[in-house]
Design an enzyme around this catalytic site. Structure first.
Site, PDB file in Angstrom:
ATOM      1  N   LYS A 289       0.815  -1.220   0.000  1.00 40.66           N
ATOM      2  CA  LYS A 289       0.000   0.000   0.000  1.00 40.66           C
ATOM      3  C   LYS A 289       0.847   1.267   0.000  1.00 40.66           C
ATOM      4  CE  LYS A 289      -4.337  -1.982   1.230  1.00 40.66           C
ATOM      5  NZ  LYS A 289      -5.350  -2.298   2.227  1.00 40.66           N
TER       6      LYS A 289
ATOM      7  N   ARG B  63      -3.639 -10.087   4.991  1.00 38.75           N
ATOM      8  CA  ARG B  63      -4.024 -10.191   3.577  1.00 38.75           C
ATOM      9  C   ARG B  63      -2.844  -9.700   2.755  1.00 38.75           C
ATOM     10  NH1 ARG B  63      -5.935  -6.979  -0.338  1.00 38.75           N
ATOM     11  NH2 ARG B  63      -7.468  -7.838  -1.779  1.00 38.75           N
TER      12      ARG B  63
HETATM   13  N1  PMM Z   1      -7.377  -3.953   0.776  1.00 37.80           N
HETATM   14  C1  PMM Z   1      -7.668  -4.027  -0.535  1.00 37.80           C
HETATM   15  C2  PMM Z   1      -8.696  -4.866  -0.989  1.00 37.80           C
HETATM   16  N2  PMM Z   1      -9.403  -5.639  -0.126  1.00 37.80           N
HETATM   17  N3  PMM Z   1      -9.794  -6.372   2.071  1.00 37.80           N
HETATM   18  C3  PMM Z   1      -9.527  -6.315   3.379  1.00 37.80           C
HETATM   19  N4  PMM Z   1     -10.214  -7.071   4.253  1.00 37.80           N
HETATM   20  N5  PMM Z   1      -8.535  -5.513   3.873  1.00 37.80           N
HETATM   21  C4  PMM Z   1      -7.789  -4.702   3.063  1.00 37.80           C
HETATM   22  O1  PMM Z   1      -6.930  -3.965   3.578  1.00 37.80           O
HETATM   23  C5  PMM Z   1      -8.071  -4.720   1.666  1.00 37.80           C
HETATM   24  C6  PMM Z   1      -9.105  -5.590   1.200  1.00 37.80           C
HETATM   25  C7  PMM Z   1      -6.898  -3.207  -1.511  1.00 37.80           C
HETATM   26  O2  PMM Z   1      -5.721  -3.848  -1.911  1.00 37.80           O
HETATM   27  P1  PMM Z   1      -5.521  -4.621  -3.336  1.00 37.80           P
HETATM   28  O3  PMM Z   1      -5.977  -3.690  -4.430  1.00 37.80           O
HETATM   29  O4  PMM Z   1      -4.084  -4.931  -3.417  1.00 37.80           O
HETATM   30  O5  PMM Z   1      -6.341  -5.878  -3.323  1.00 37.80           O
END
Ligand code: PMM
Length: 272
Positions: free
Chosen positions: A211, A251
């Protein structure tokens, strides 16, 4: 499980900030899922909507077409699957296809009927701290108190809504929402005070992988953020500390690195 669960990210999207477009093809997404399982992923988190700041939403039909075939195939192969969606319709189809976790970044705010899907199916429901859709979320970074305290208060409201819909406490996991309606400084403040969210008494999932706040931390002398694909070392350091904190799950995009970080923490302090 004694250690944090490792949730490997499979973004079936054209535009995610970290891996957009790489796994839009269902076969590529399934192959990536298998690769993450081989690296030691406990769960695969499959998503068809990018939540990158500024992103516009796909249609529900597009989202369904992206994720359902991938979930079917990976669940059939025996993987534990989580669906990353804010839509009740998508959550419902995903559970029918074999998902056992609904990961809702909006905590039920975007589409309250998703709470009924989780209640009716009995799946694990992840409620993340969220304030607005991605095209506007950075307009919502005002916190009228310490960030973690406000996040905990707003998550407590989501817990109340989930309980009201019939979701049992044992189904609930909370996520502080790193990077969602938060400035880089606010993300650090939140992670520093994670105990305030922990005090709600639910398992915590944290997603910090790749991030922007990590990119900002590692910015070059001219202020340019470190590129997305060069943030993993910093993320691994953070993961070791999160594992020490006793979070329920992380995650991540790089599952092998995450498992290594958790193994180091366990080696130092013993199983959590
Ligand atoms: N961040 C993203 C997408 N889904 N779900 C949860 N539970 N927590 C998060 O911090 C989260 C998520 C965004 O990241 P990506 O685009 O790399 O998937």
């Amino acid at each position: 499980m004694g250690r944090p669960l490792v949730m490997g990210v499979v973004n079936v999207t054209p535009d995610s900030f970290s891996d957009g477009g790489r796994y839009l093809d269902p076969e590529a997404a399934v192959a990536h899922g298998h690769a993450l399982l081989a690296q030691g992923a406990d769960v695969l988190d499959i998503g068809g909507e990018s939540t990158r700041p500024g992103a516009t939403r796909p249609l529900a039909r597009e989202e369904l077409d992206r994720v359902v075939p991938v979930i079917e195939e990976l669940a059939r192969a025996g993987a534990a699957v989580s669906i990353d969606t804010m839509r009740a319709e998508v959550a419902s189809a995903a559970v029918r296809a074999g998902a056992t976790i609904v990961n809702d970044v909006s905590g039920g705010l975007a589409d309250p009927e998703i709470l009924d899907v989780a209640a009716d199916t009995g799946v694990t429901y992840v409620a993340m701290h969220w304030r607005a859709h991605s095209d506007r979320m950075q307009d919502f970074t005002f916190y009228d108190g310490p960030v973690a305290t406000v996040v905990a208060r707003e998550l407590a409201d989501r817990v109340a809504a989930a309980r009201e819909a019939g979701i049992a406490p044992a189904q609930l996991v909370l996520d502080p929402g790193v990077g969602f309606a938060k400035t880089p400084e606010q993300n650090w403040e939140l992670l520093r005070d994670l105990a305030a969210v922990d005090d709600l008494g639910y398992p915590l999932l944290v997603g910090a992988s790749r991030k922007r706040f990590l990119g900002e931390l590692l910015a070059g002398p001219d202020g340019t953020p470190r590129p997305v694909d060069d943030r993993e070392h910093a993320h691994v350091a953070l993961l070791a500390l999160l594992a020490r904190h006793g979070v329920w799950g992380v995650r991540v995009h790089d599952v092998r690195a995450a498992r290594d970080a958790i193994a180091v923490t366990e080696g130092l302090v013993g199983p959590s």
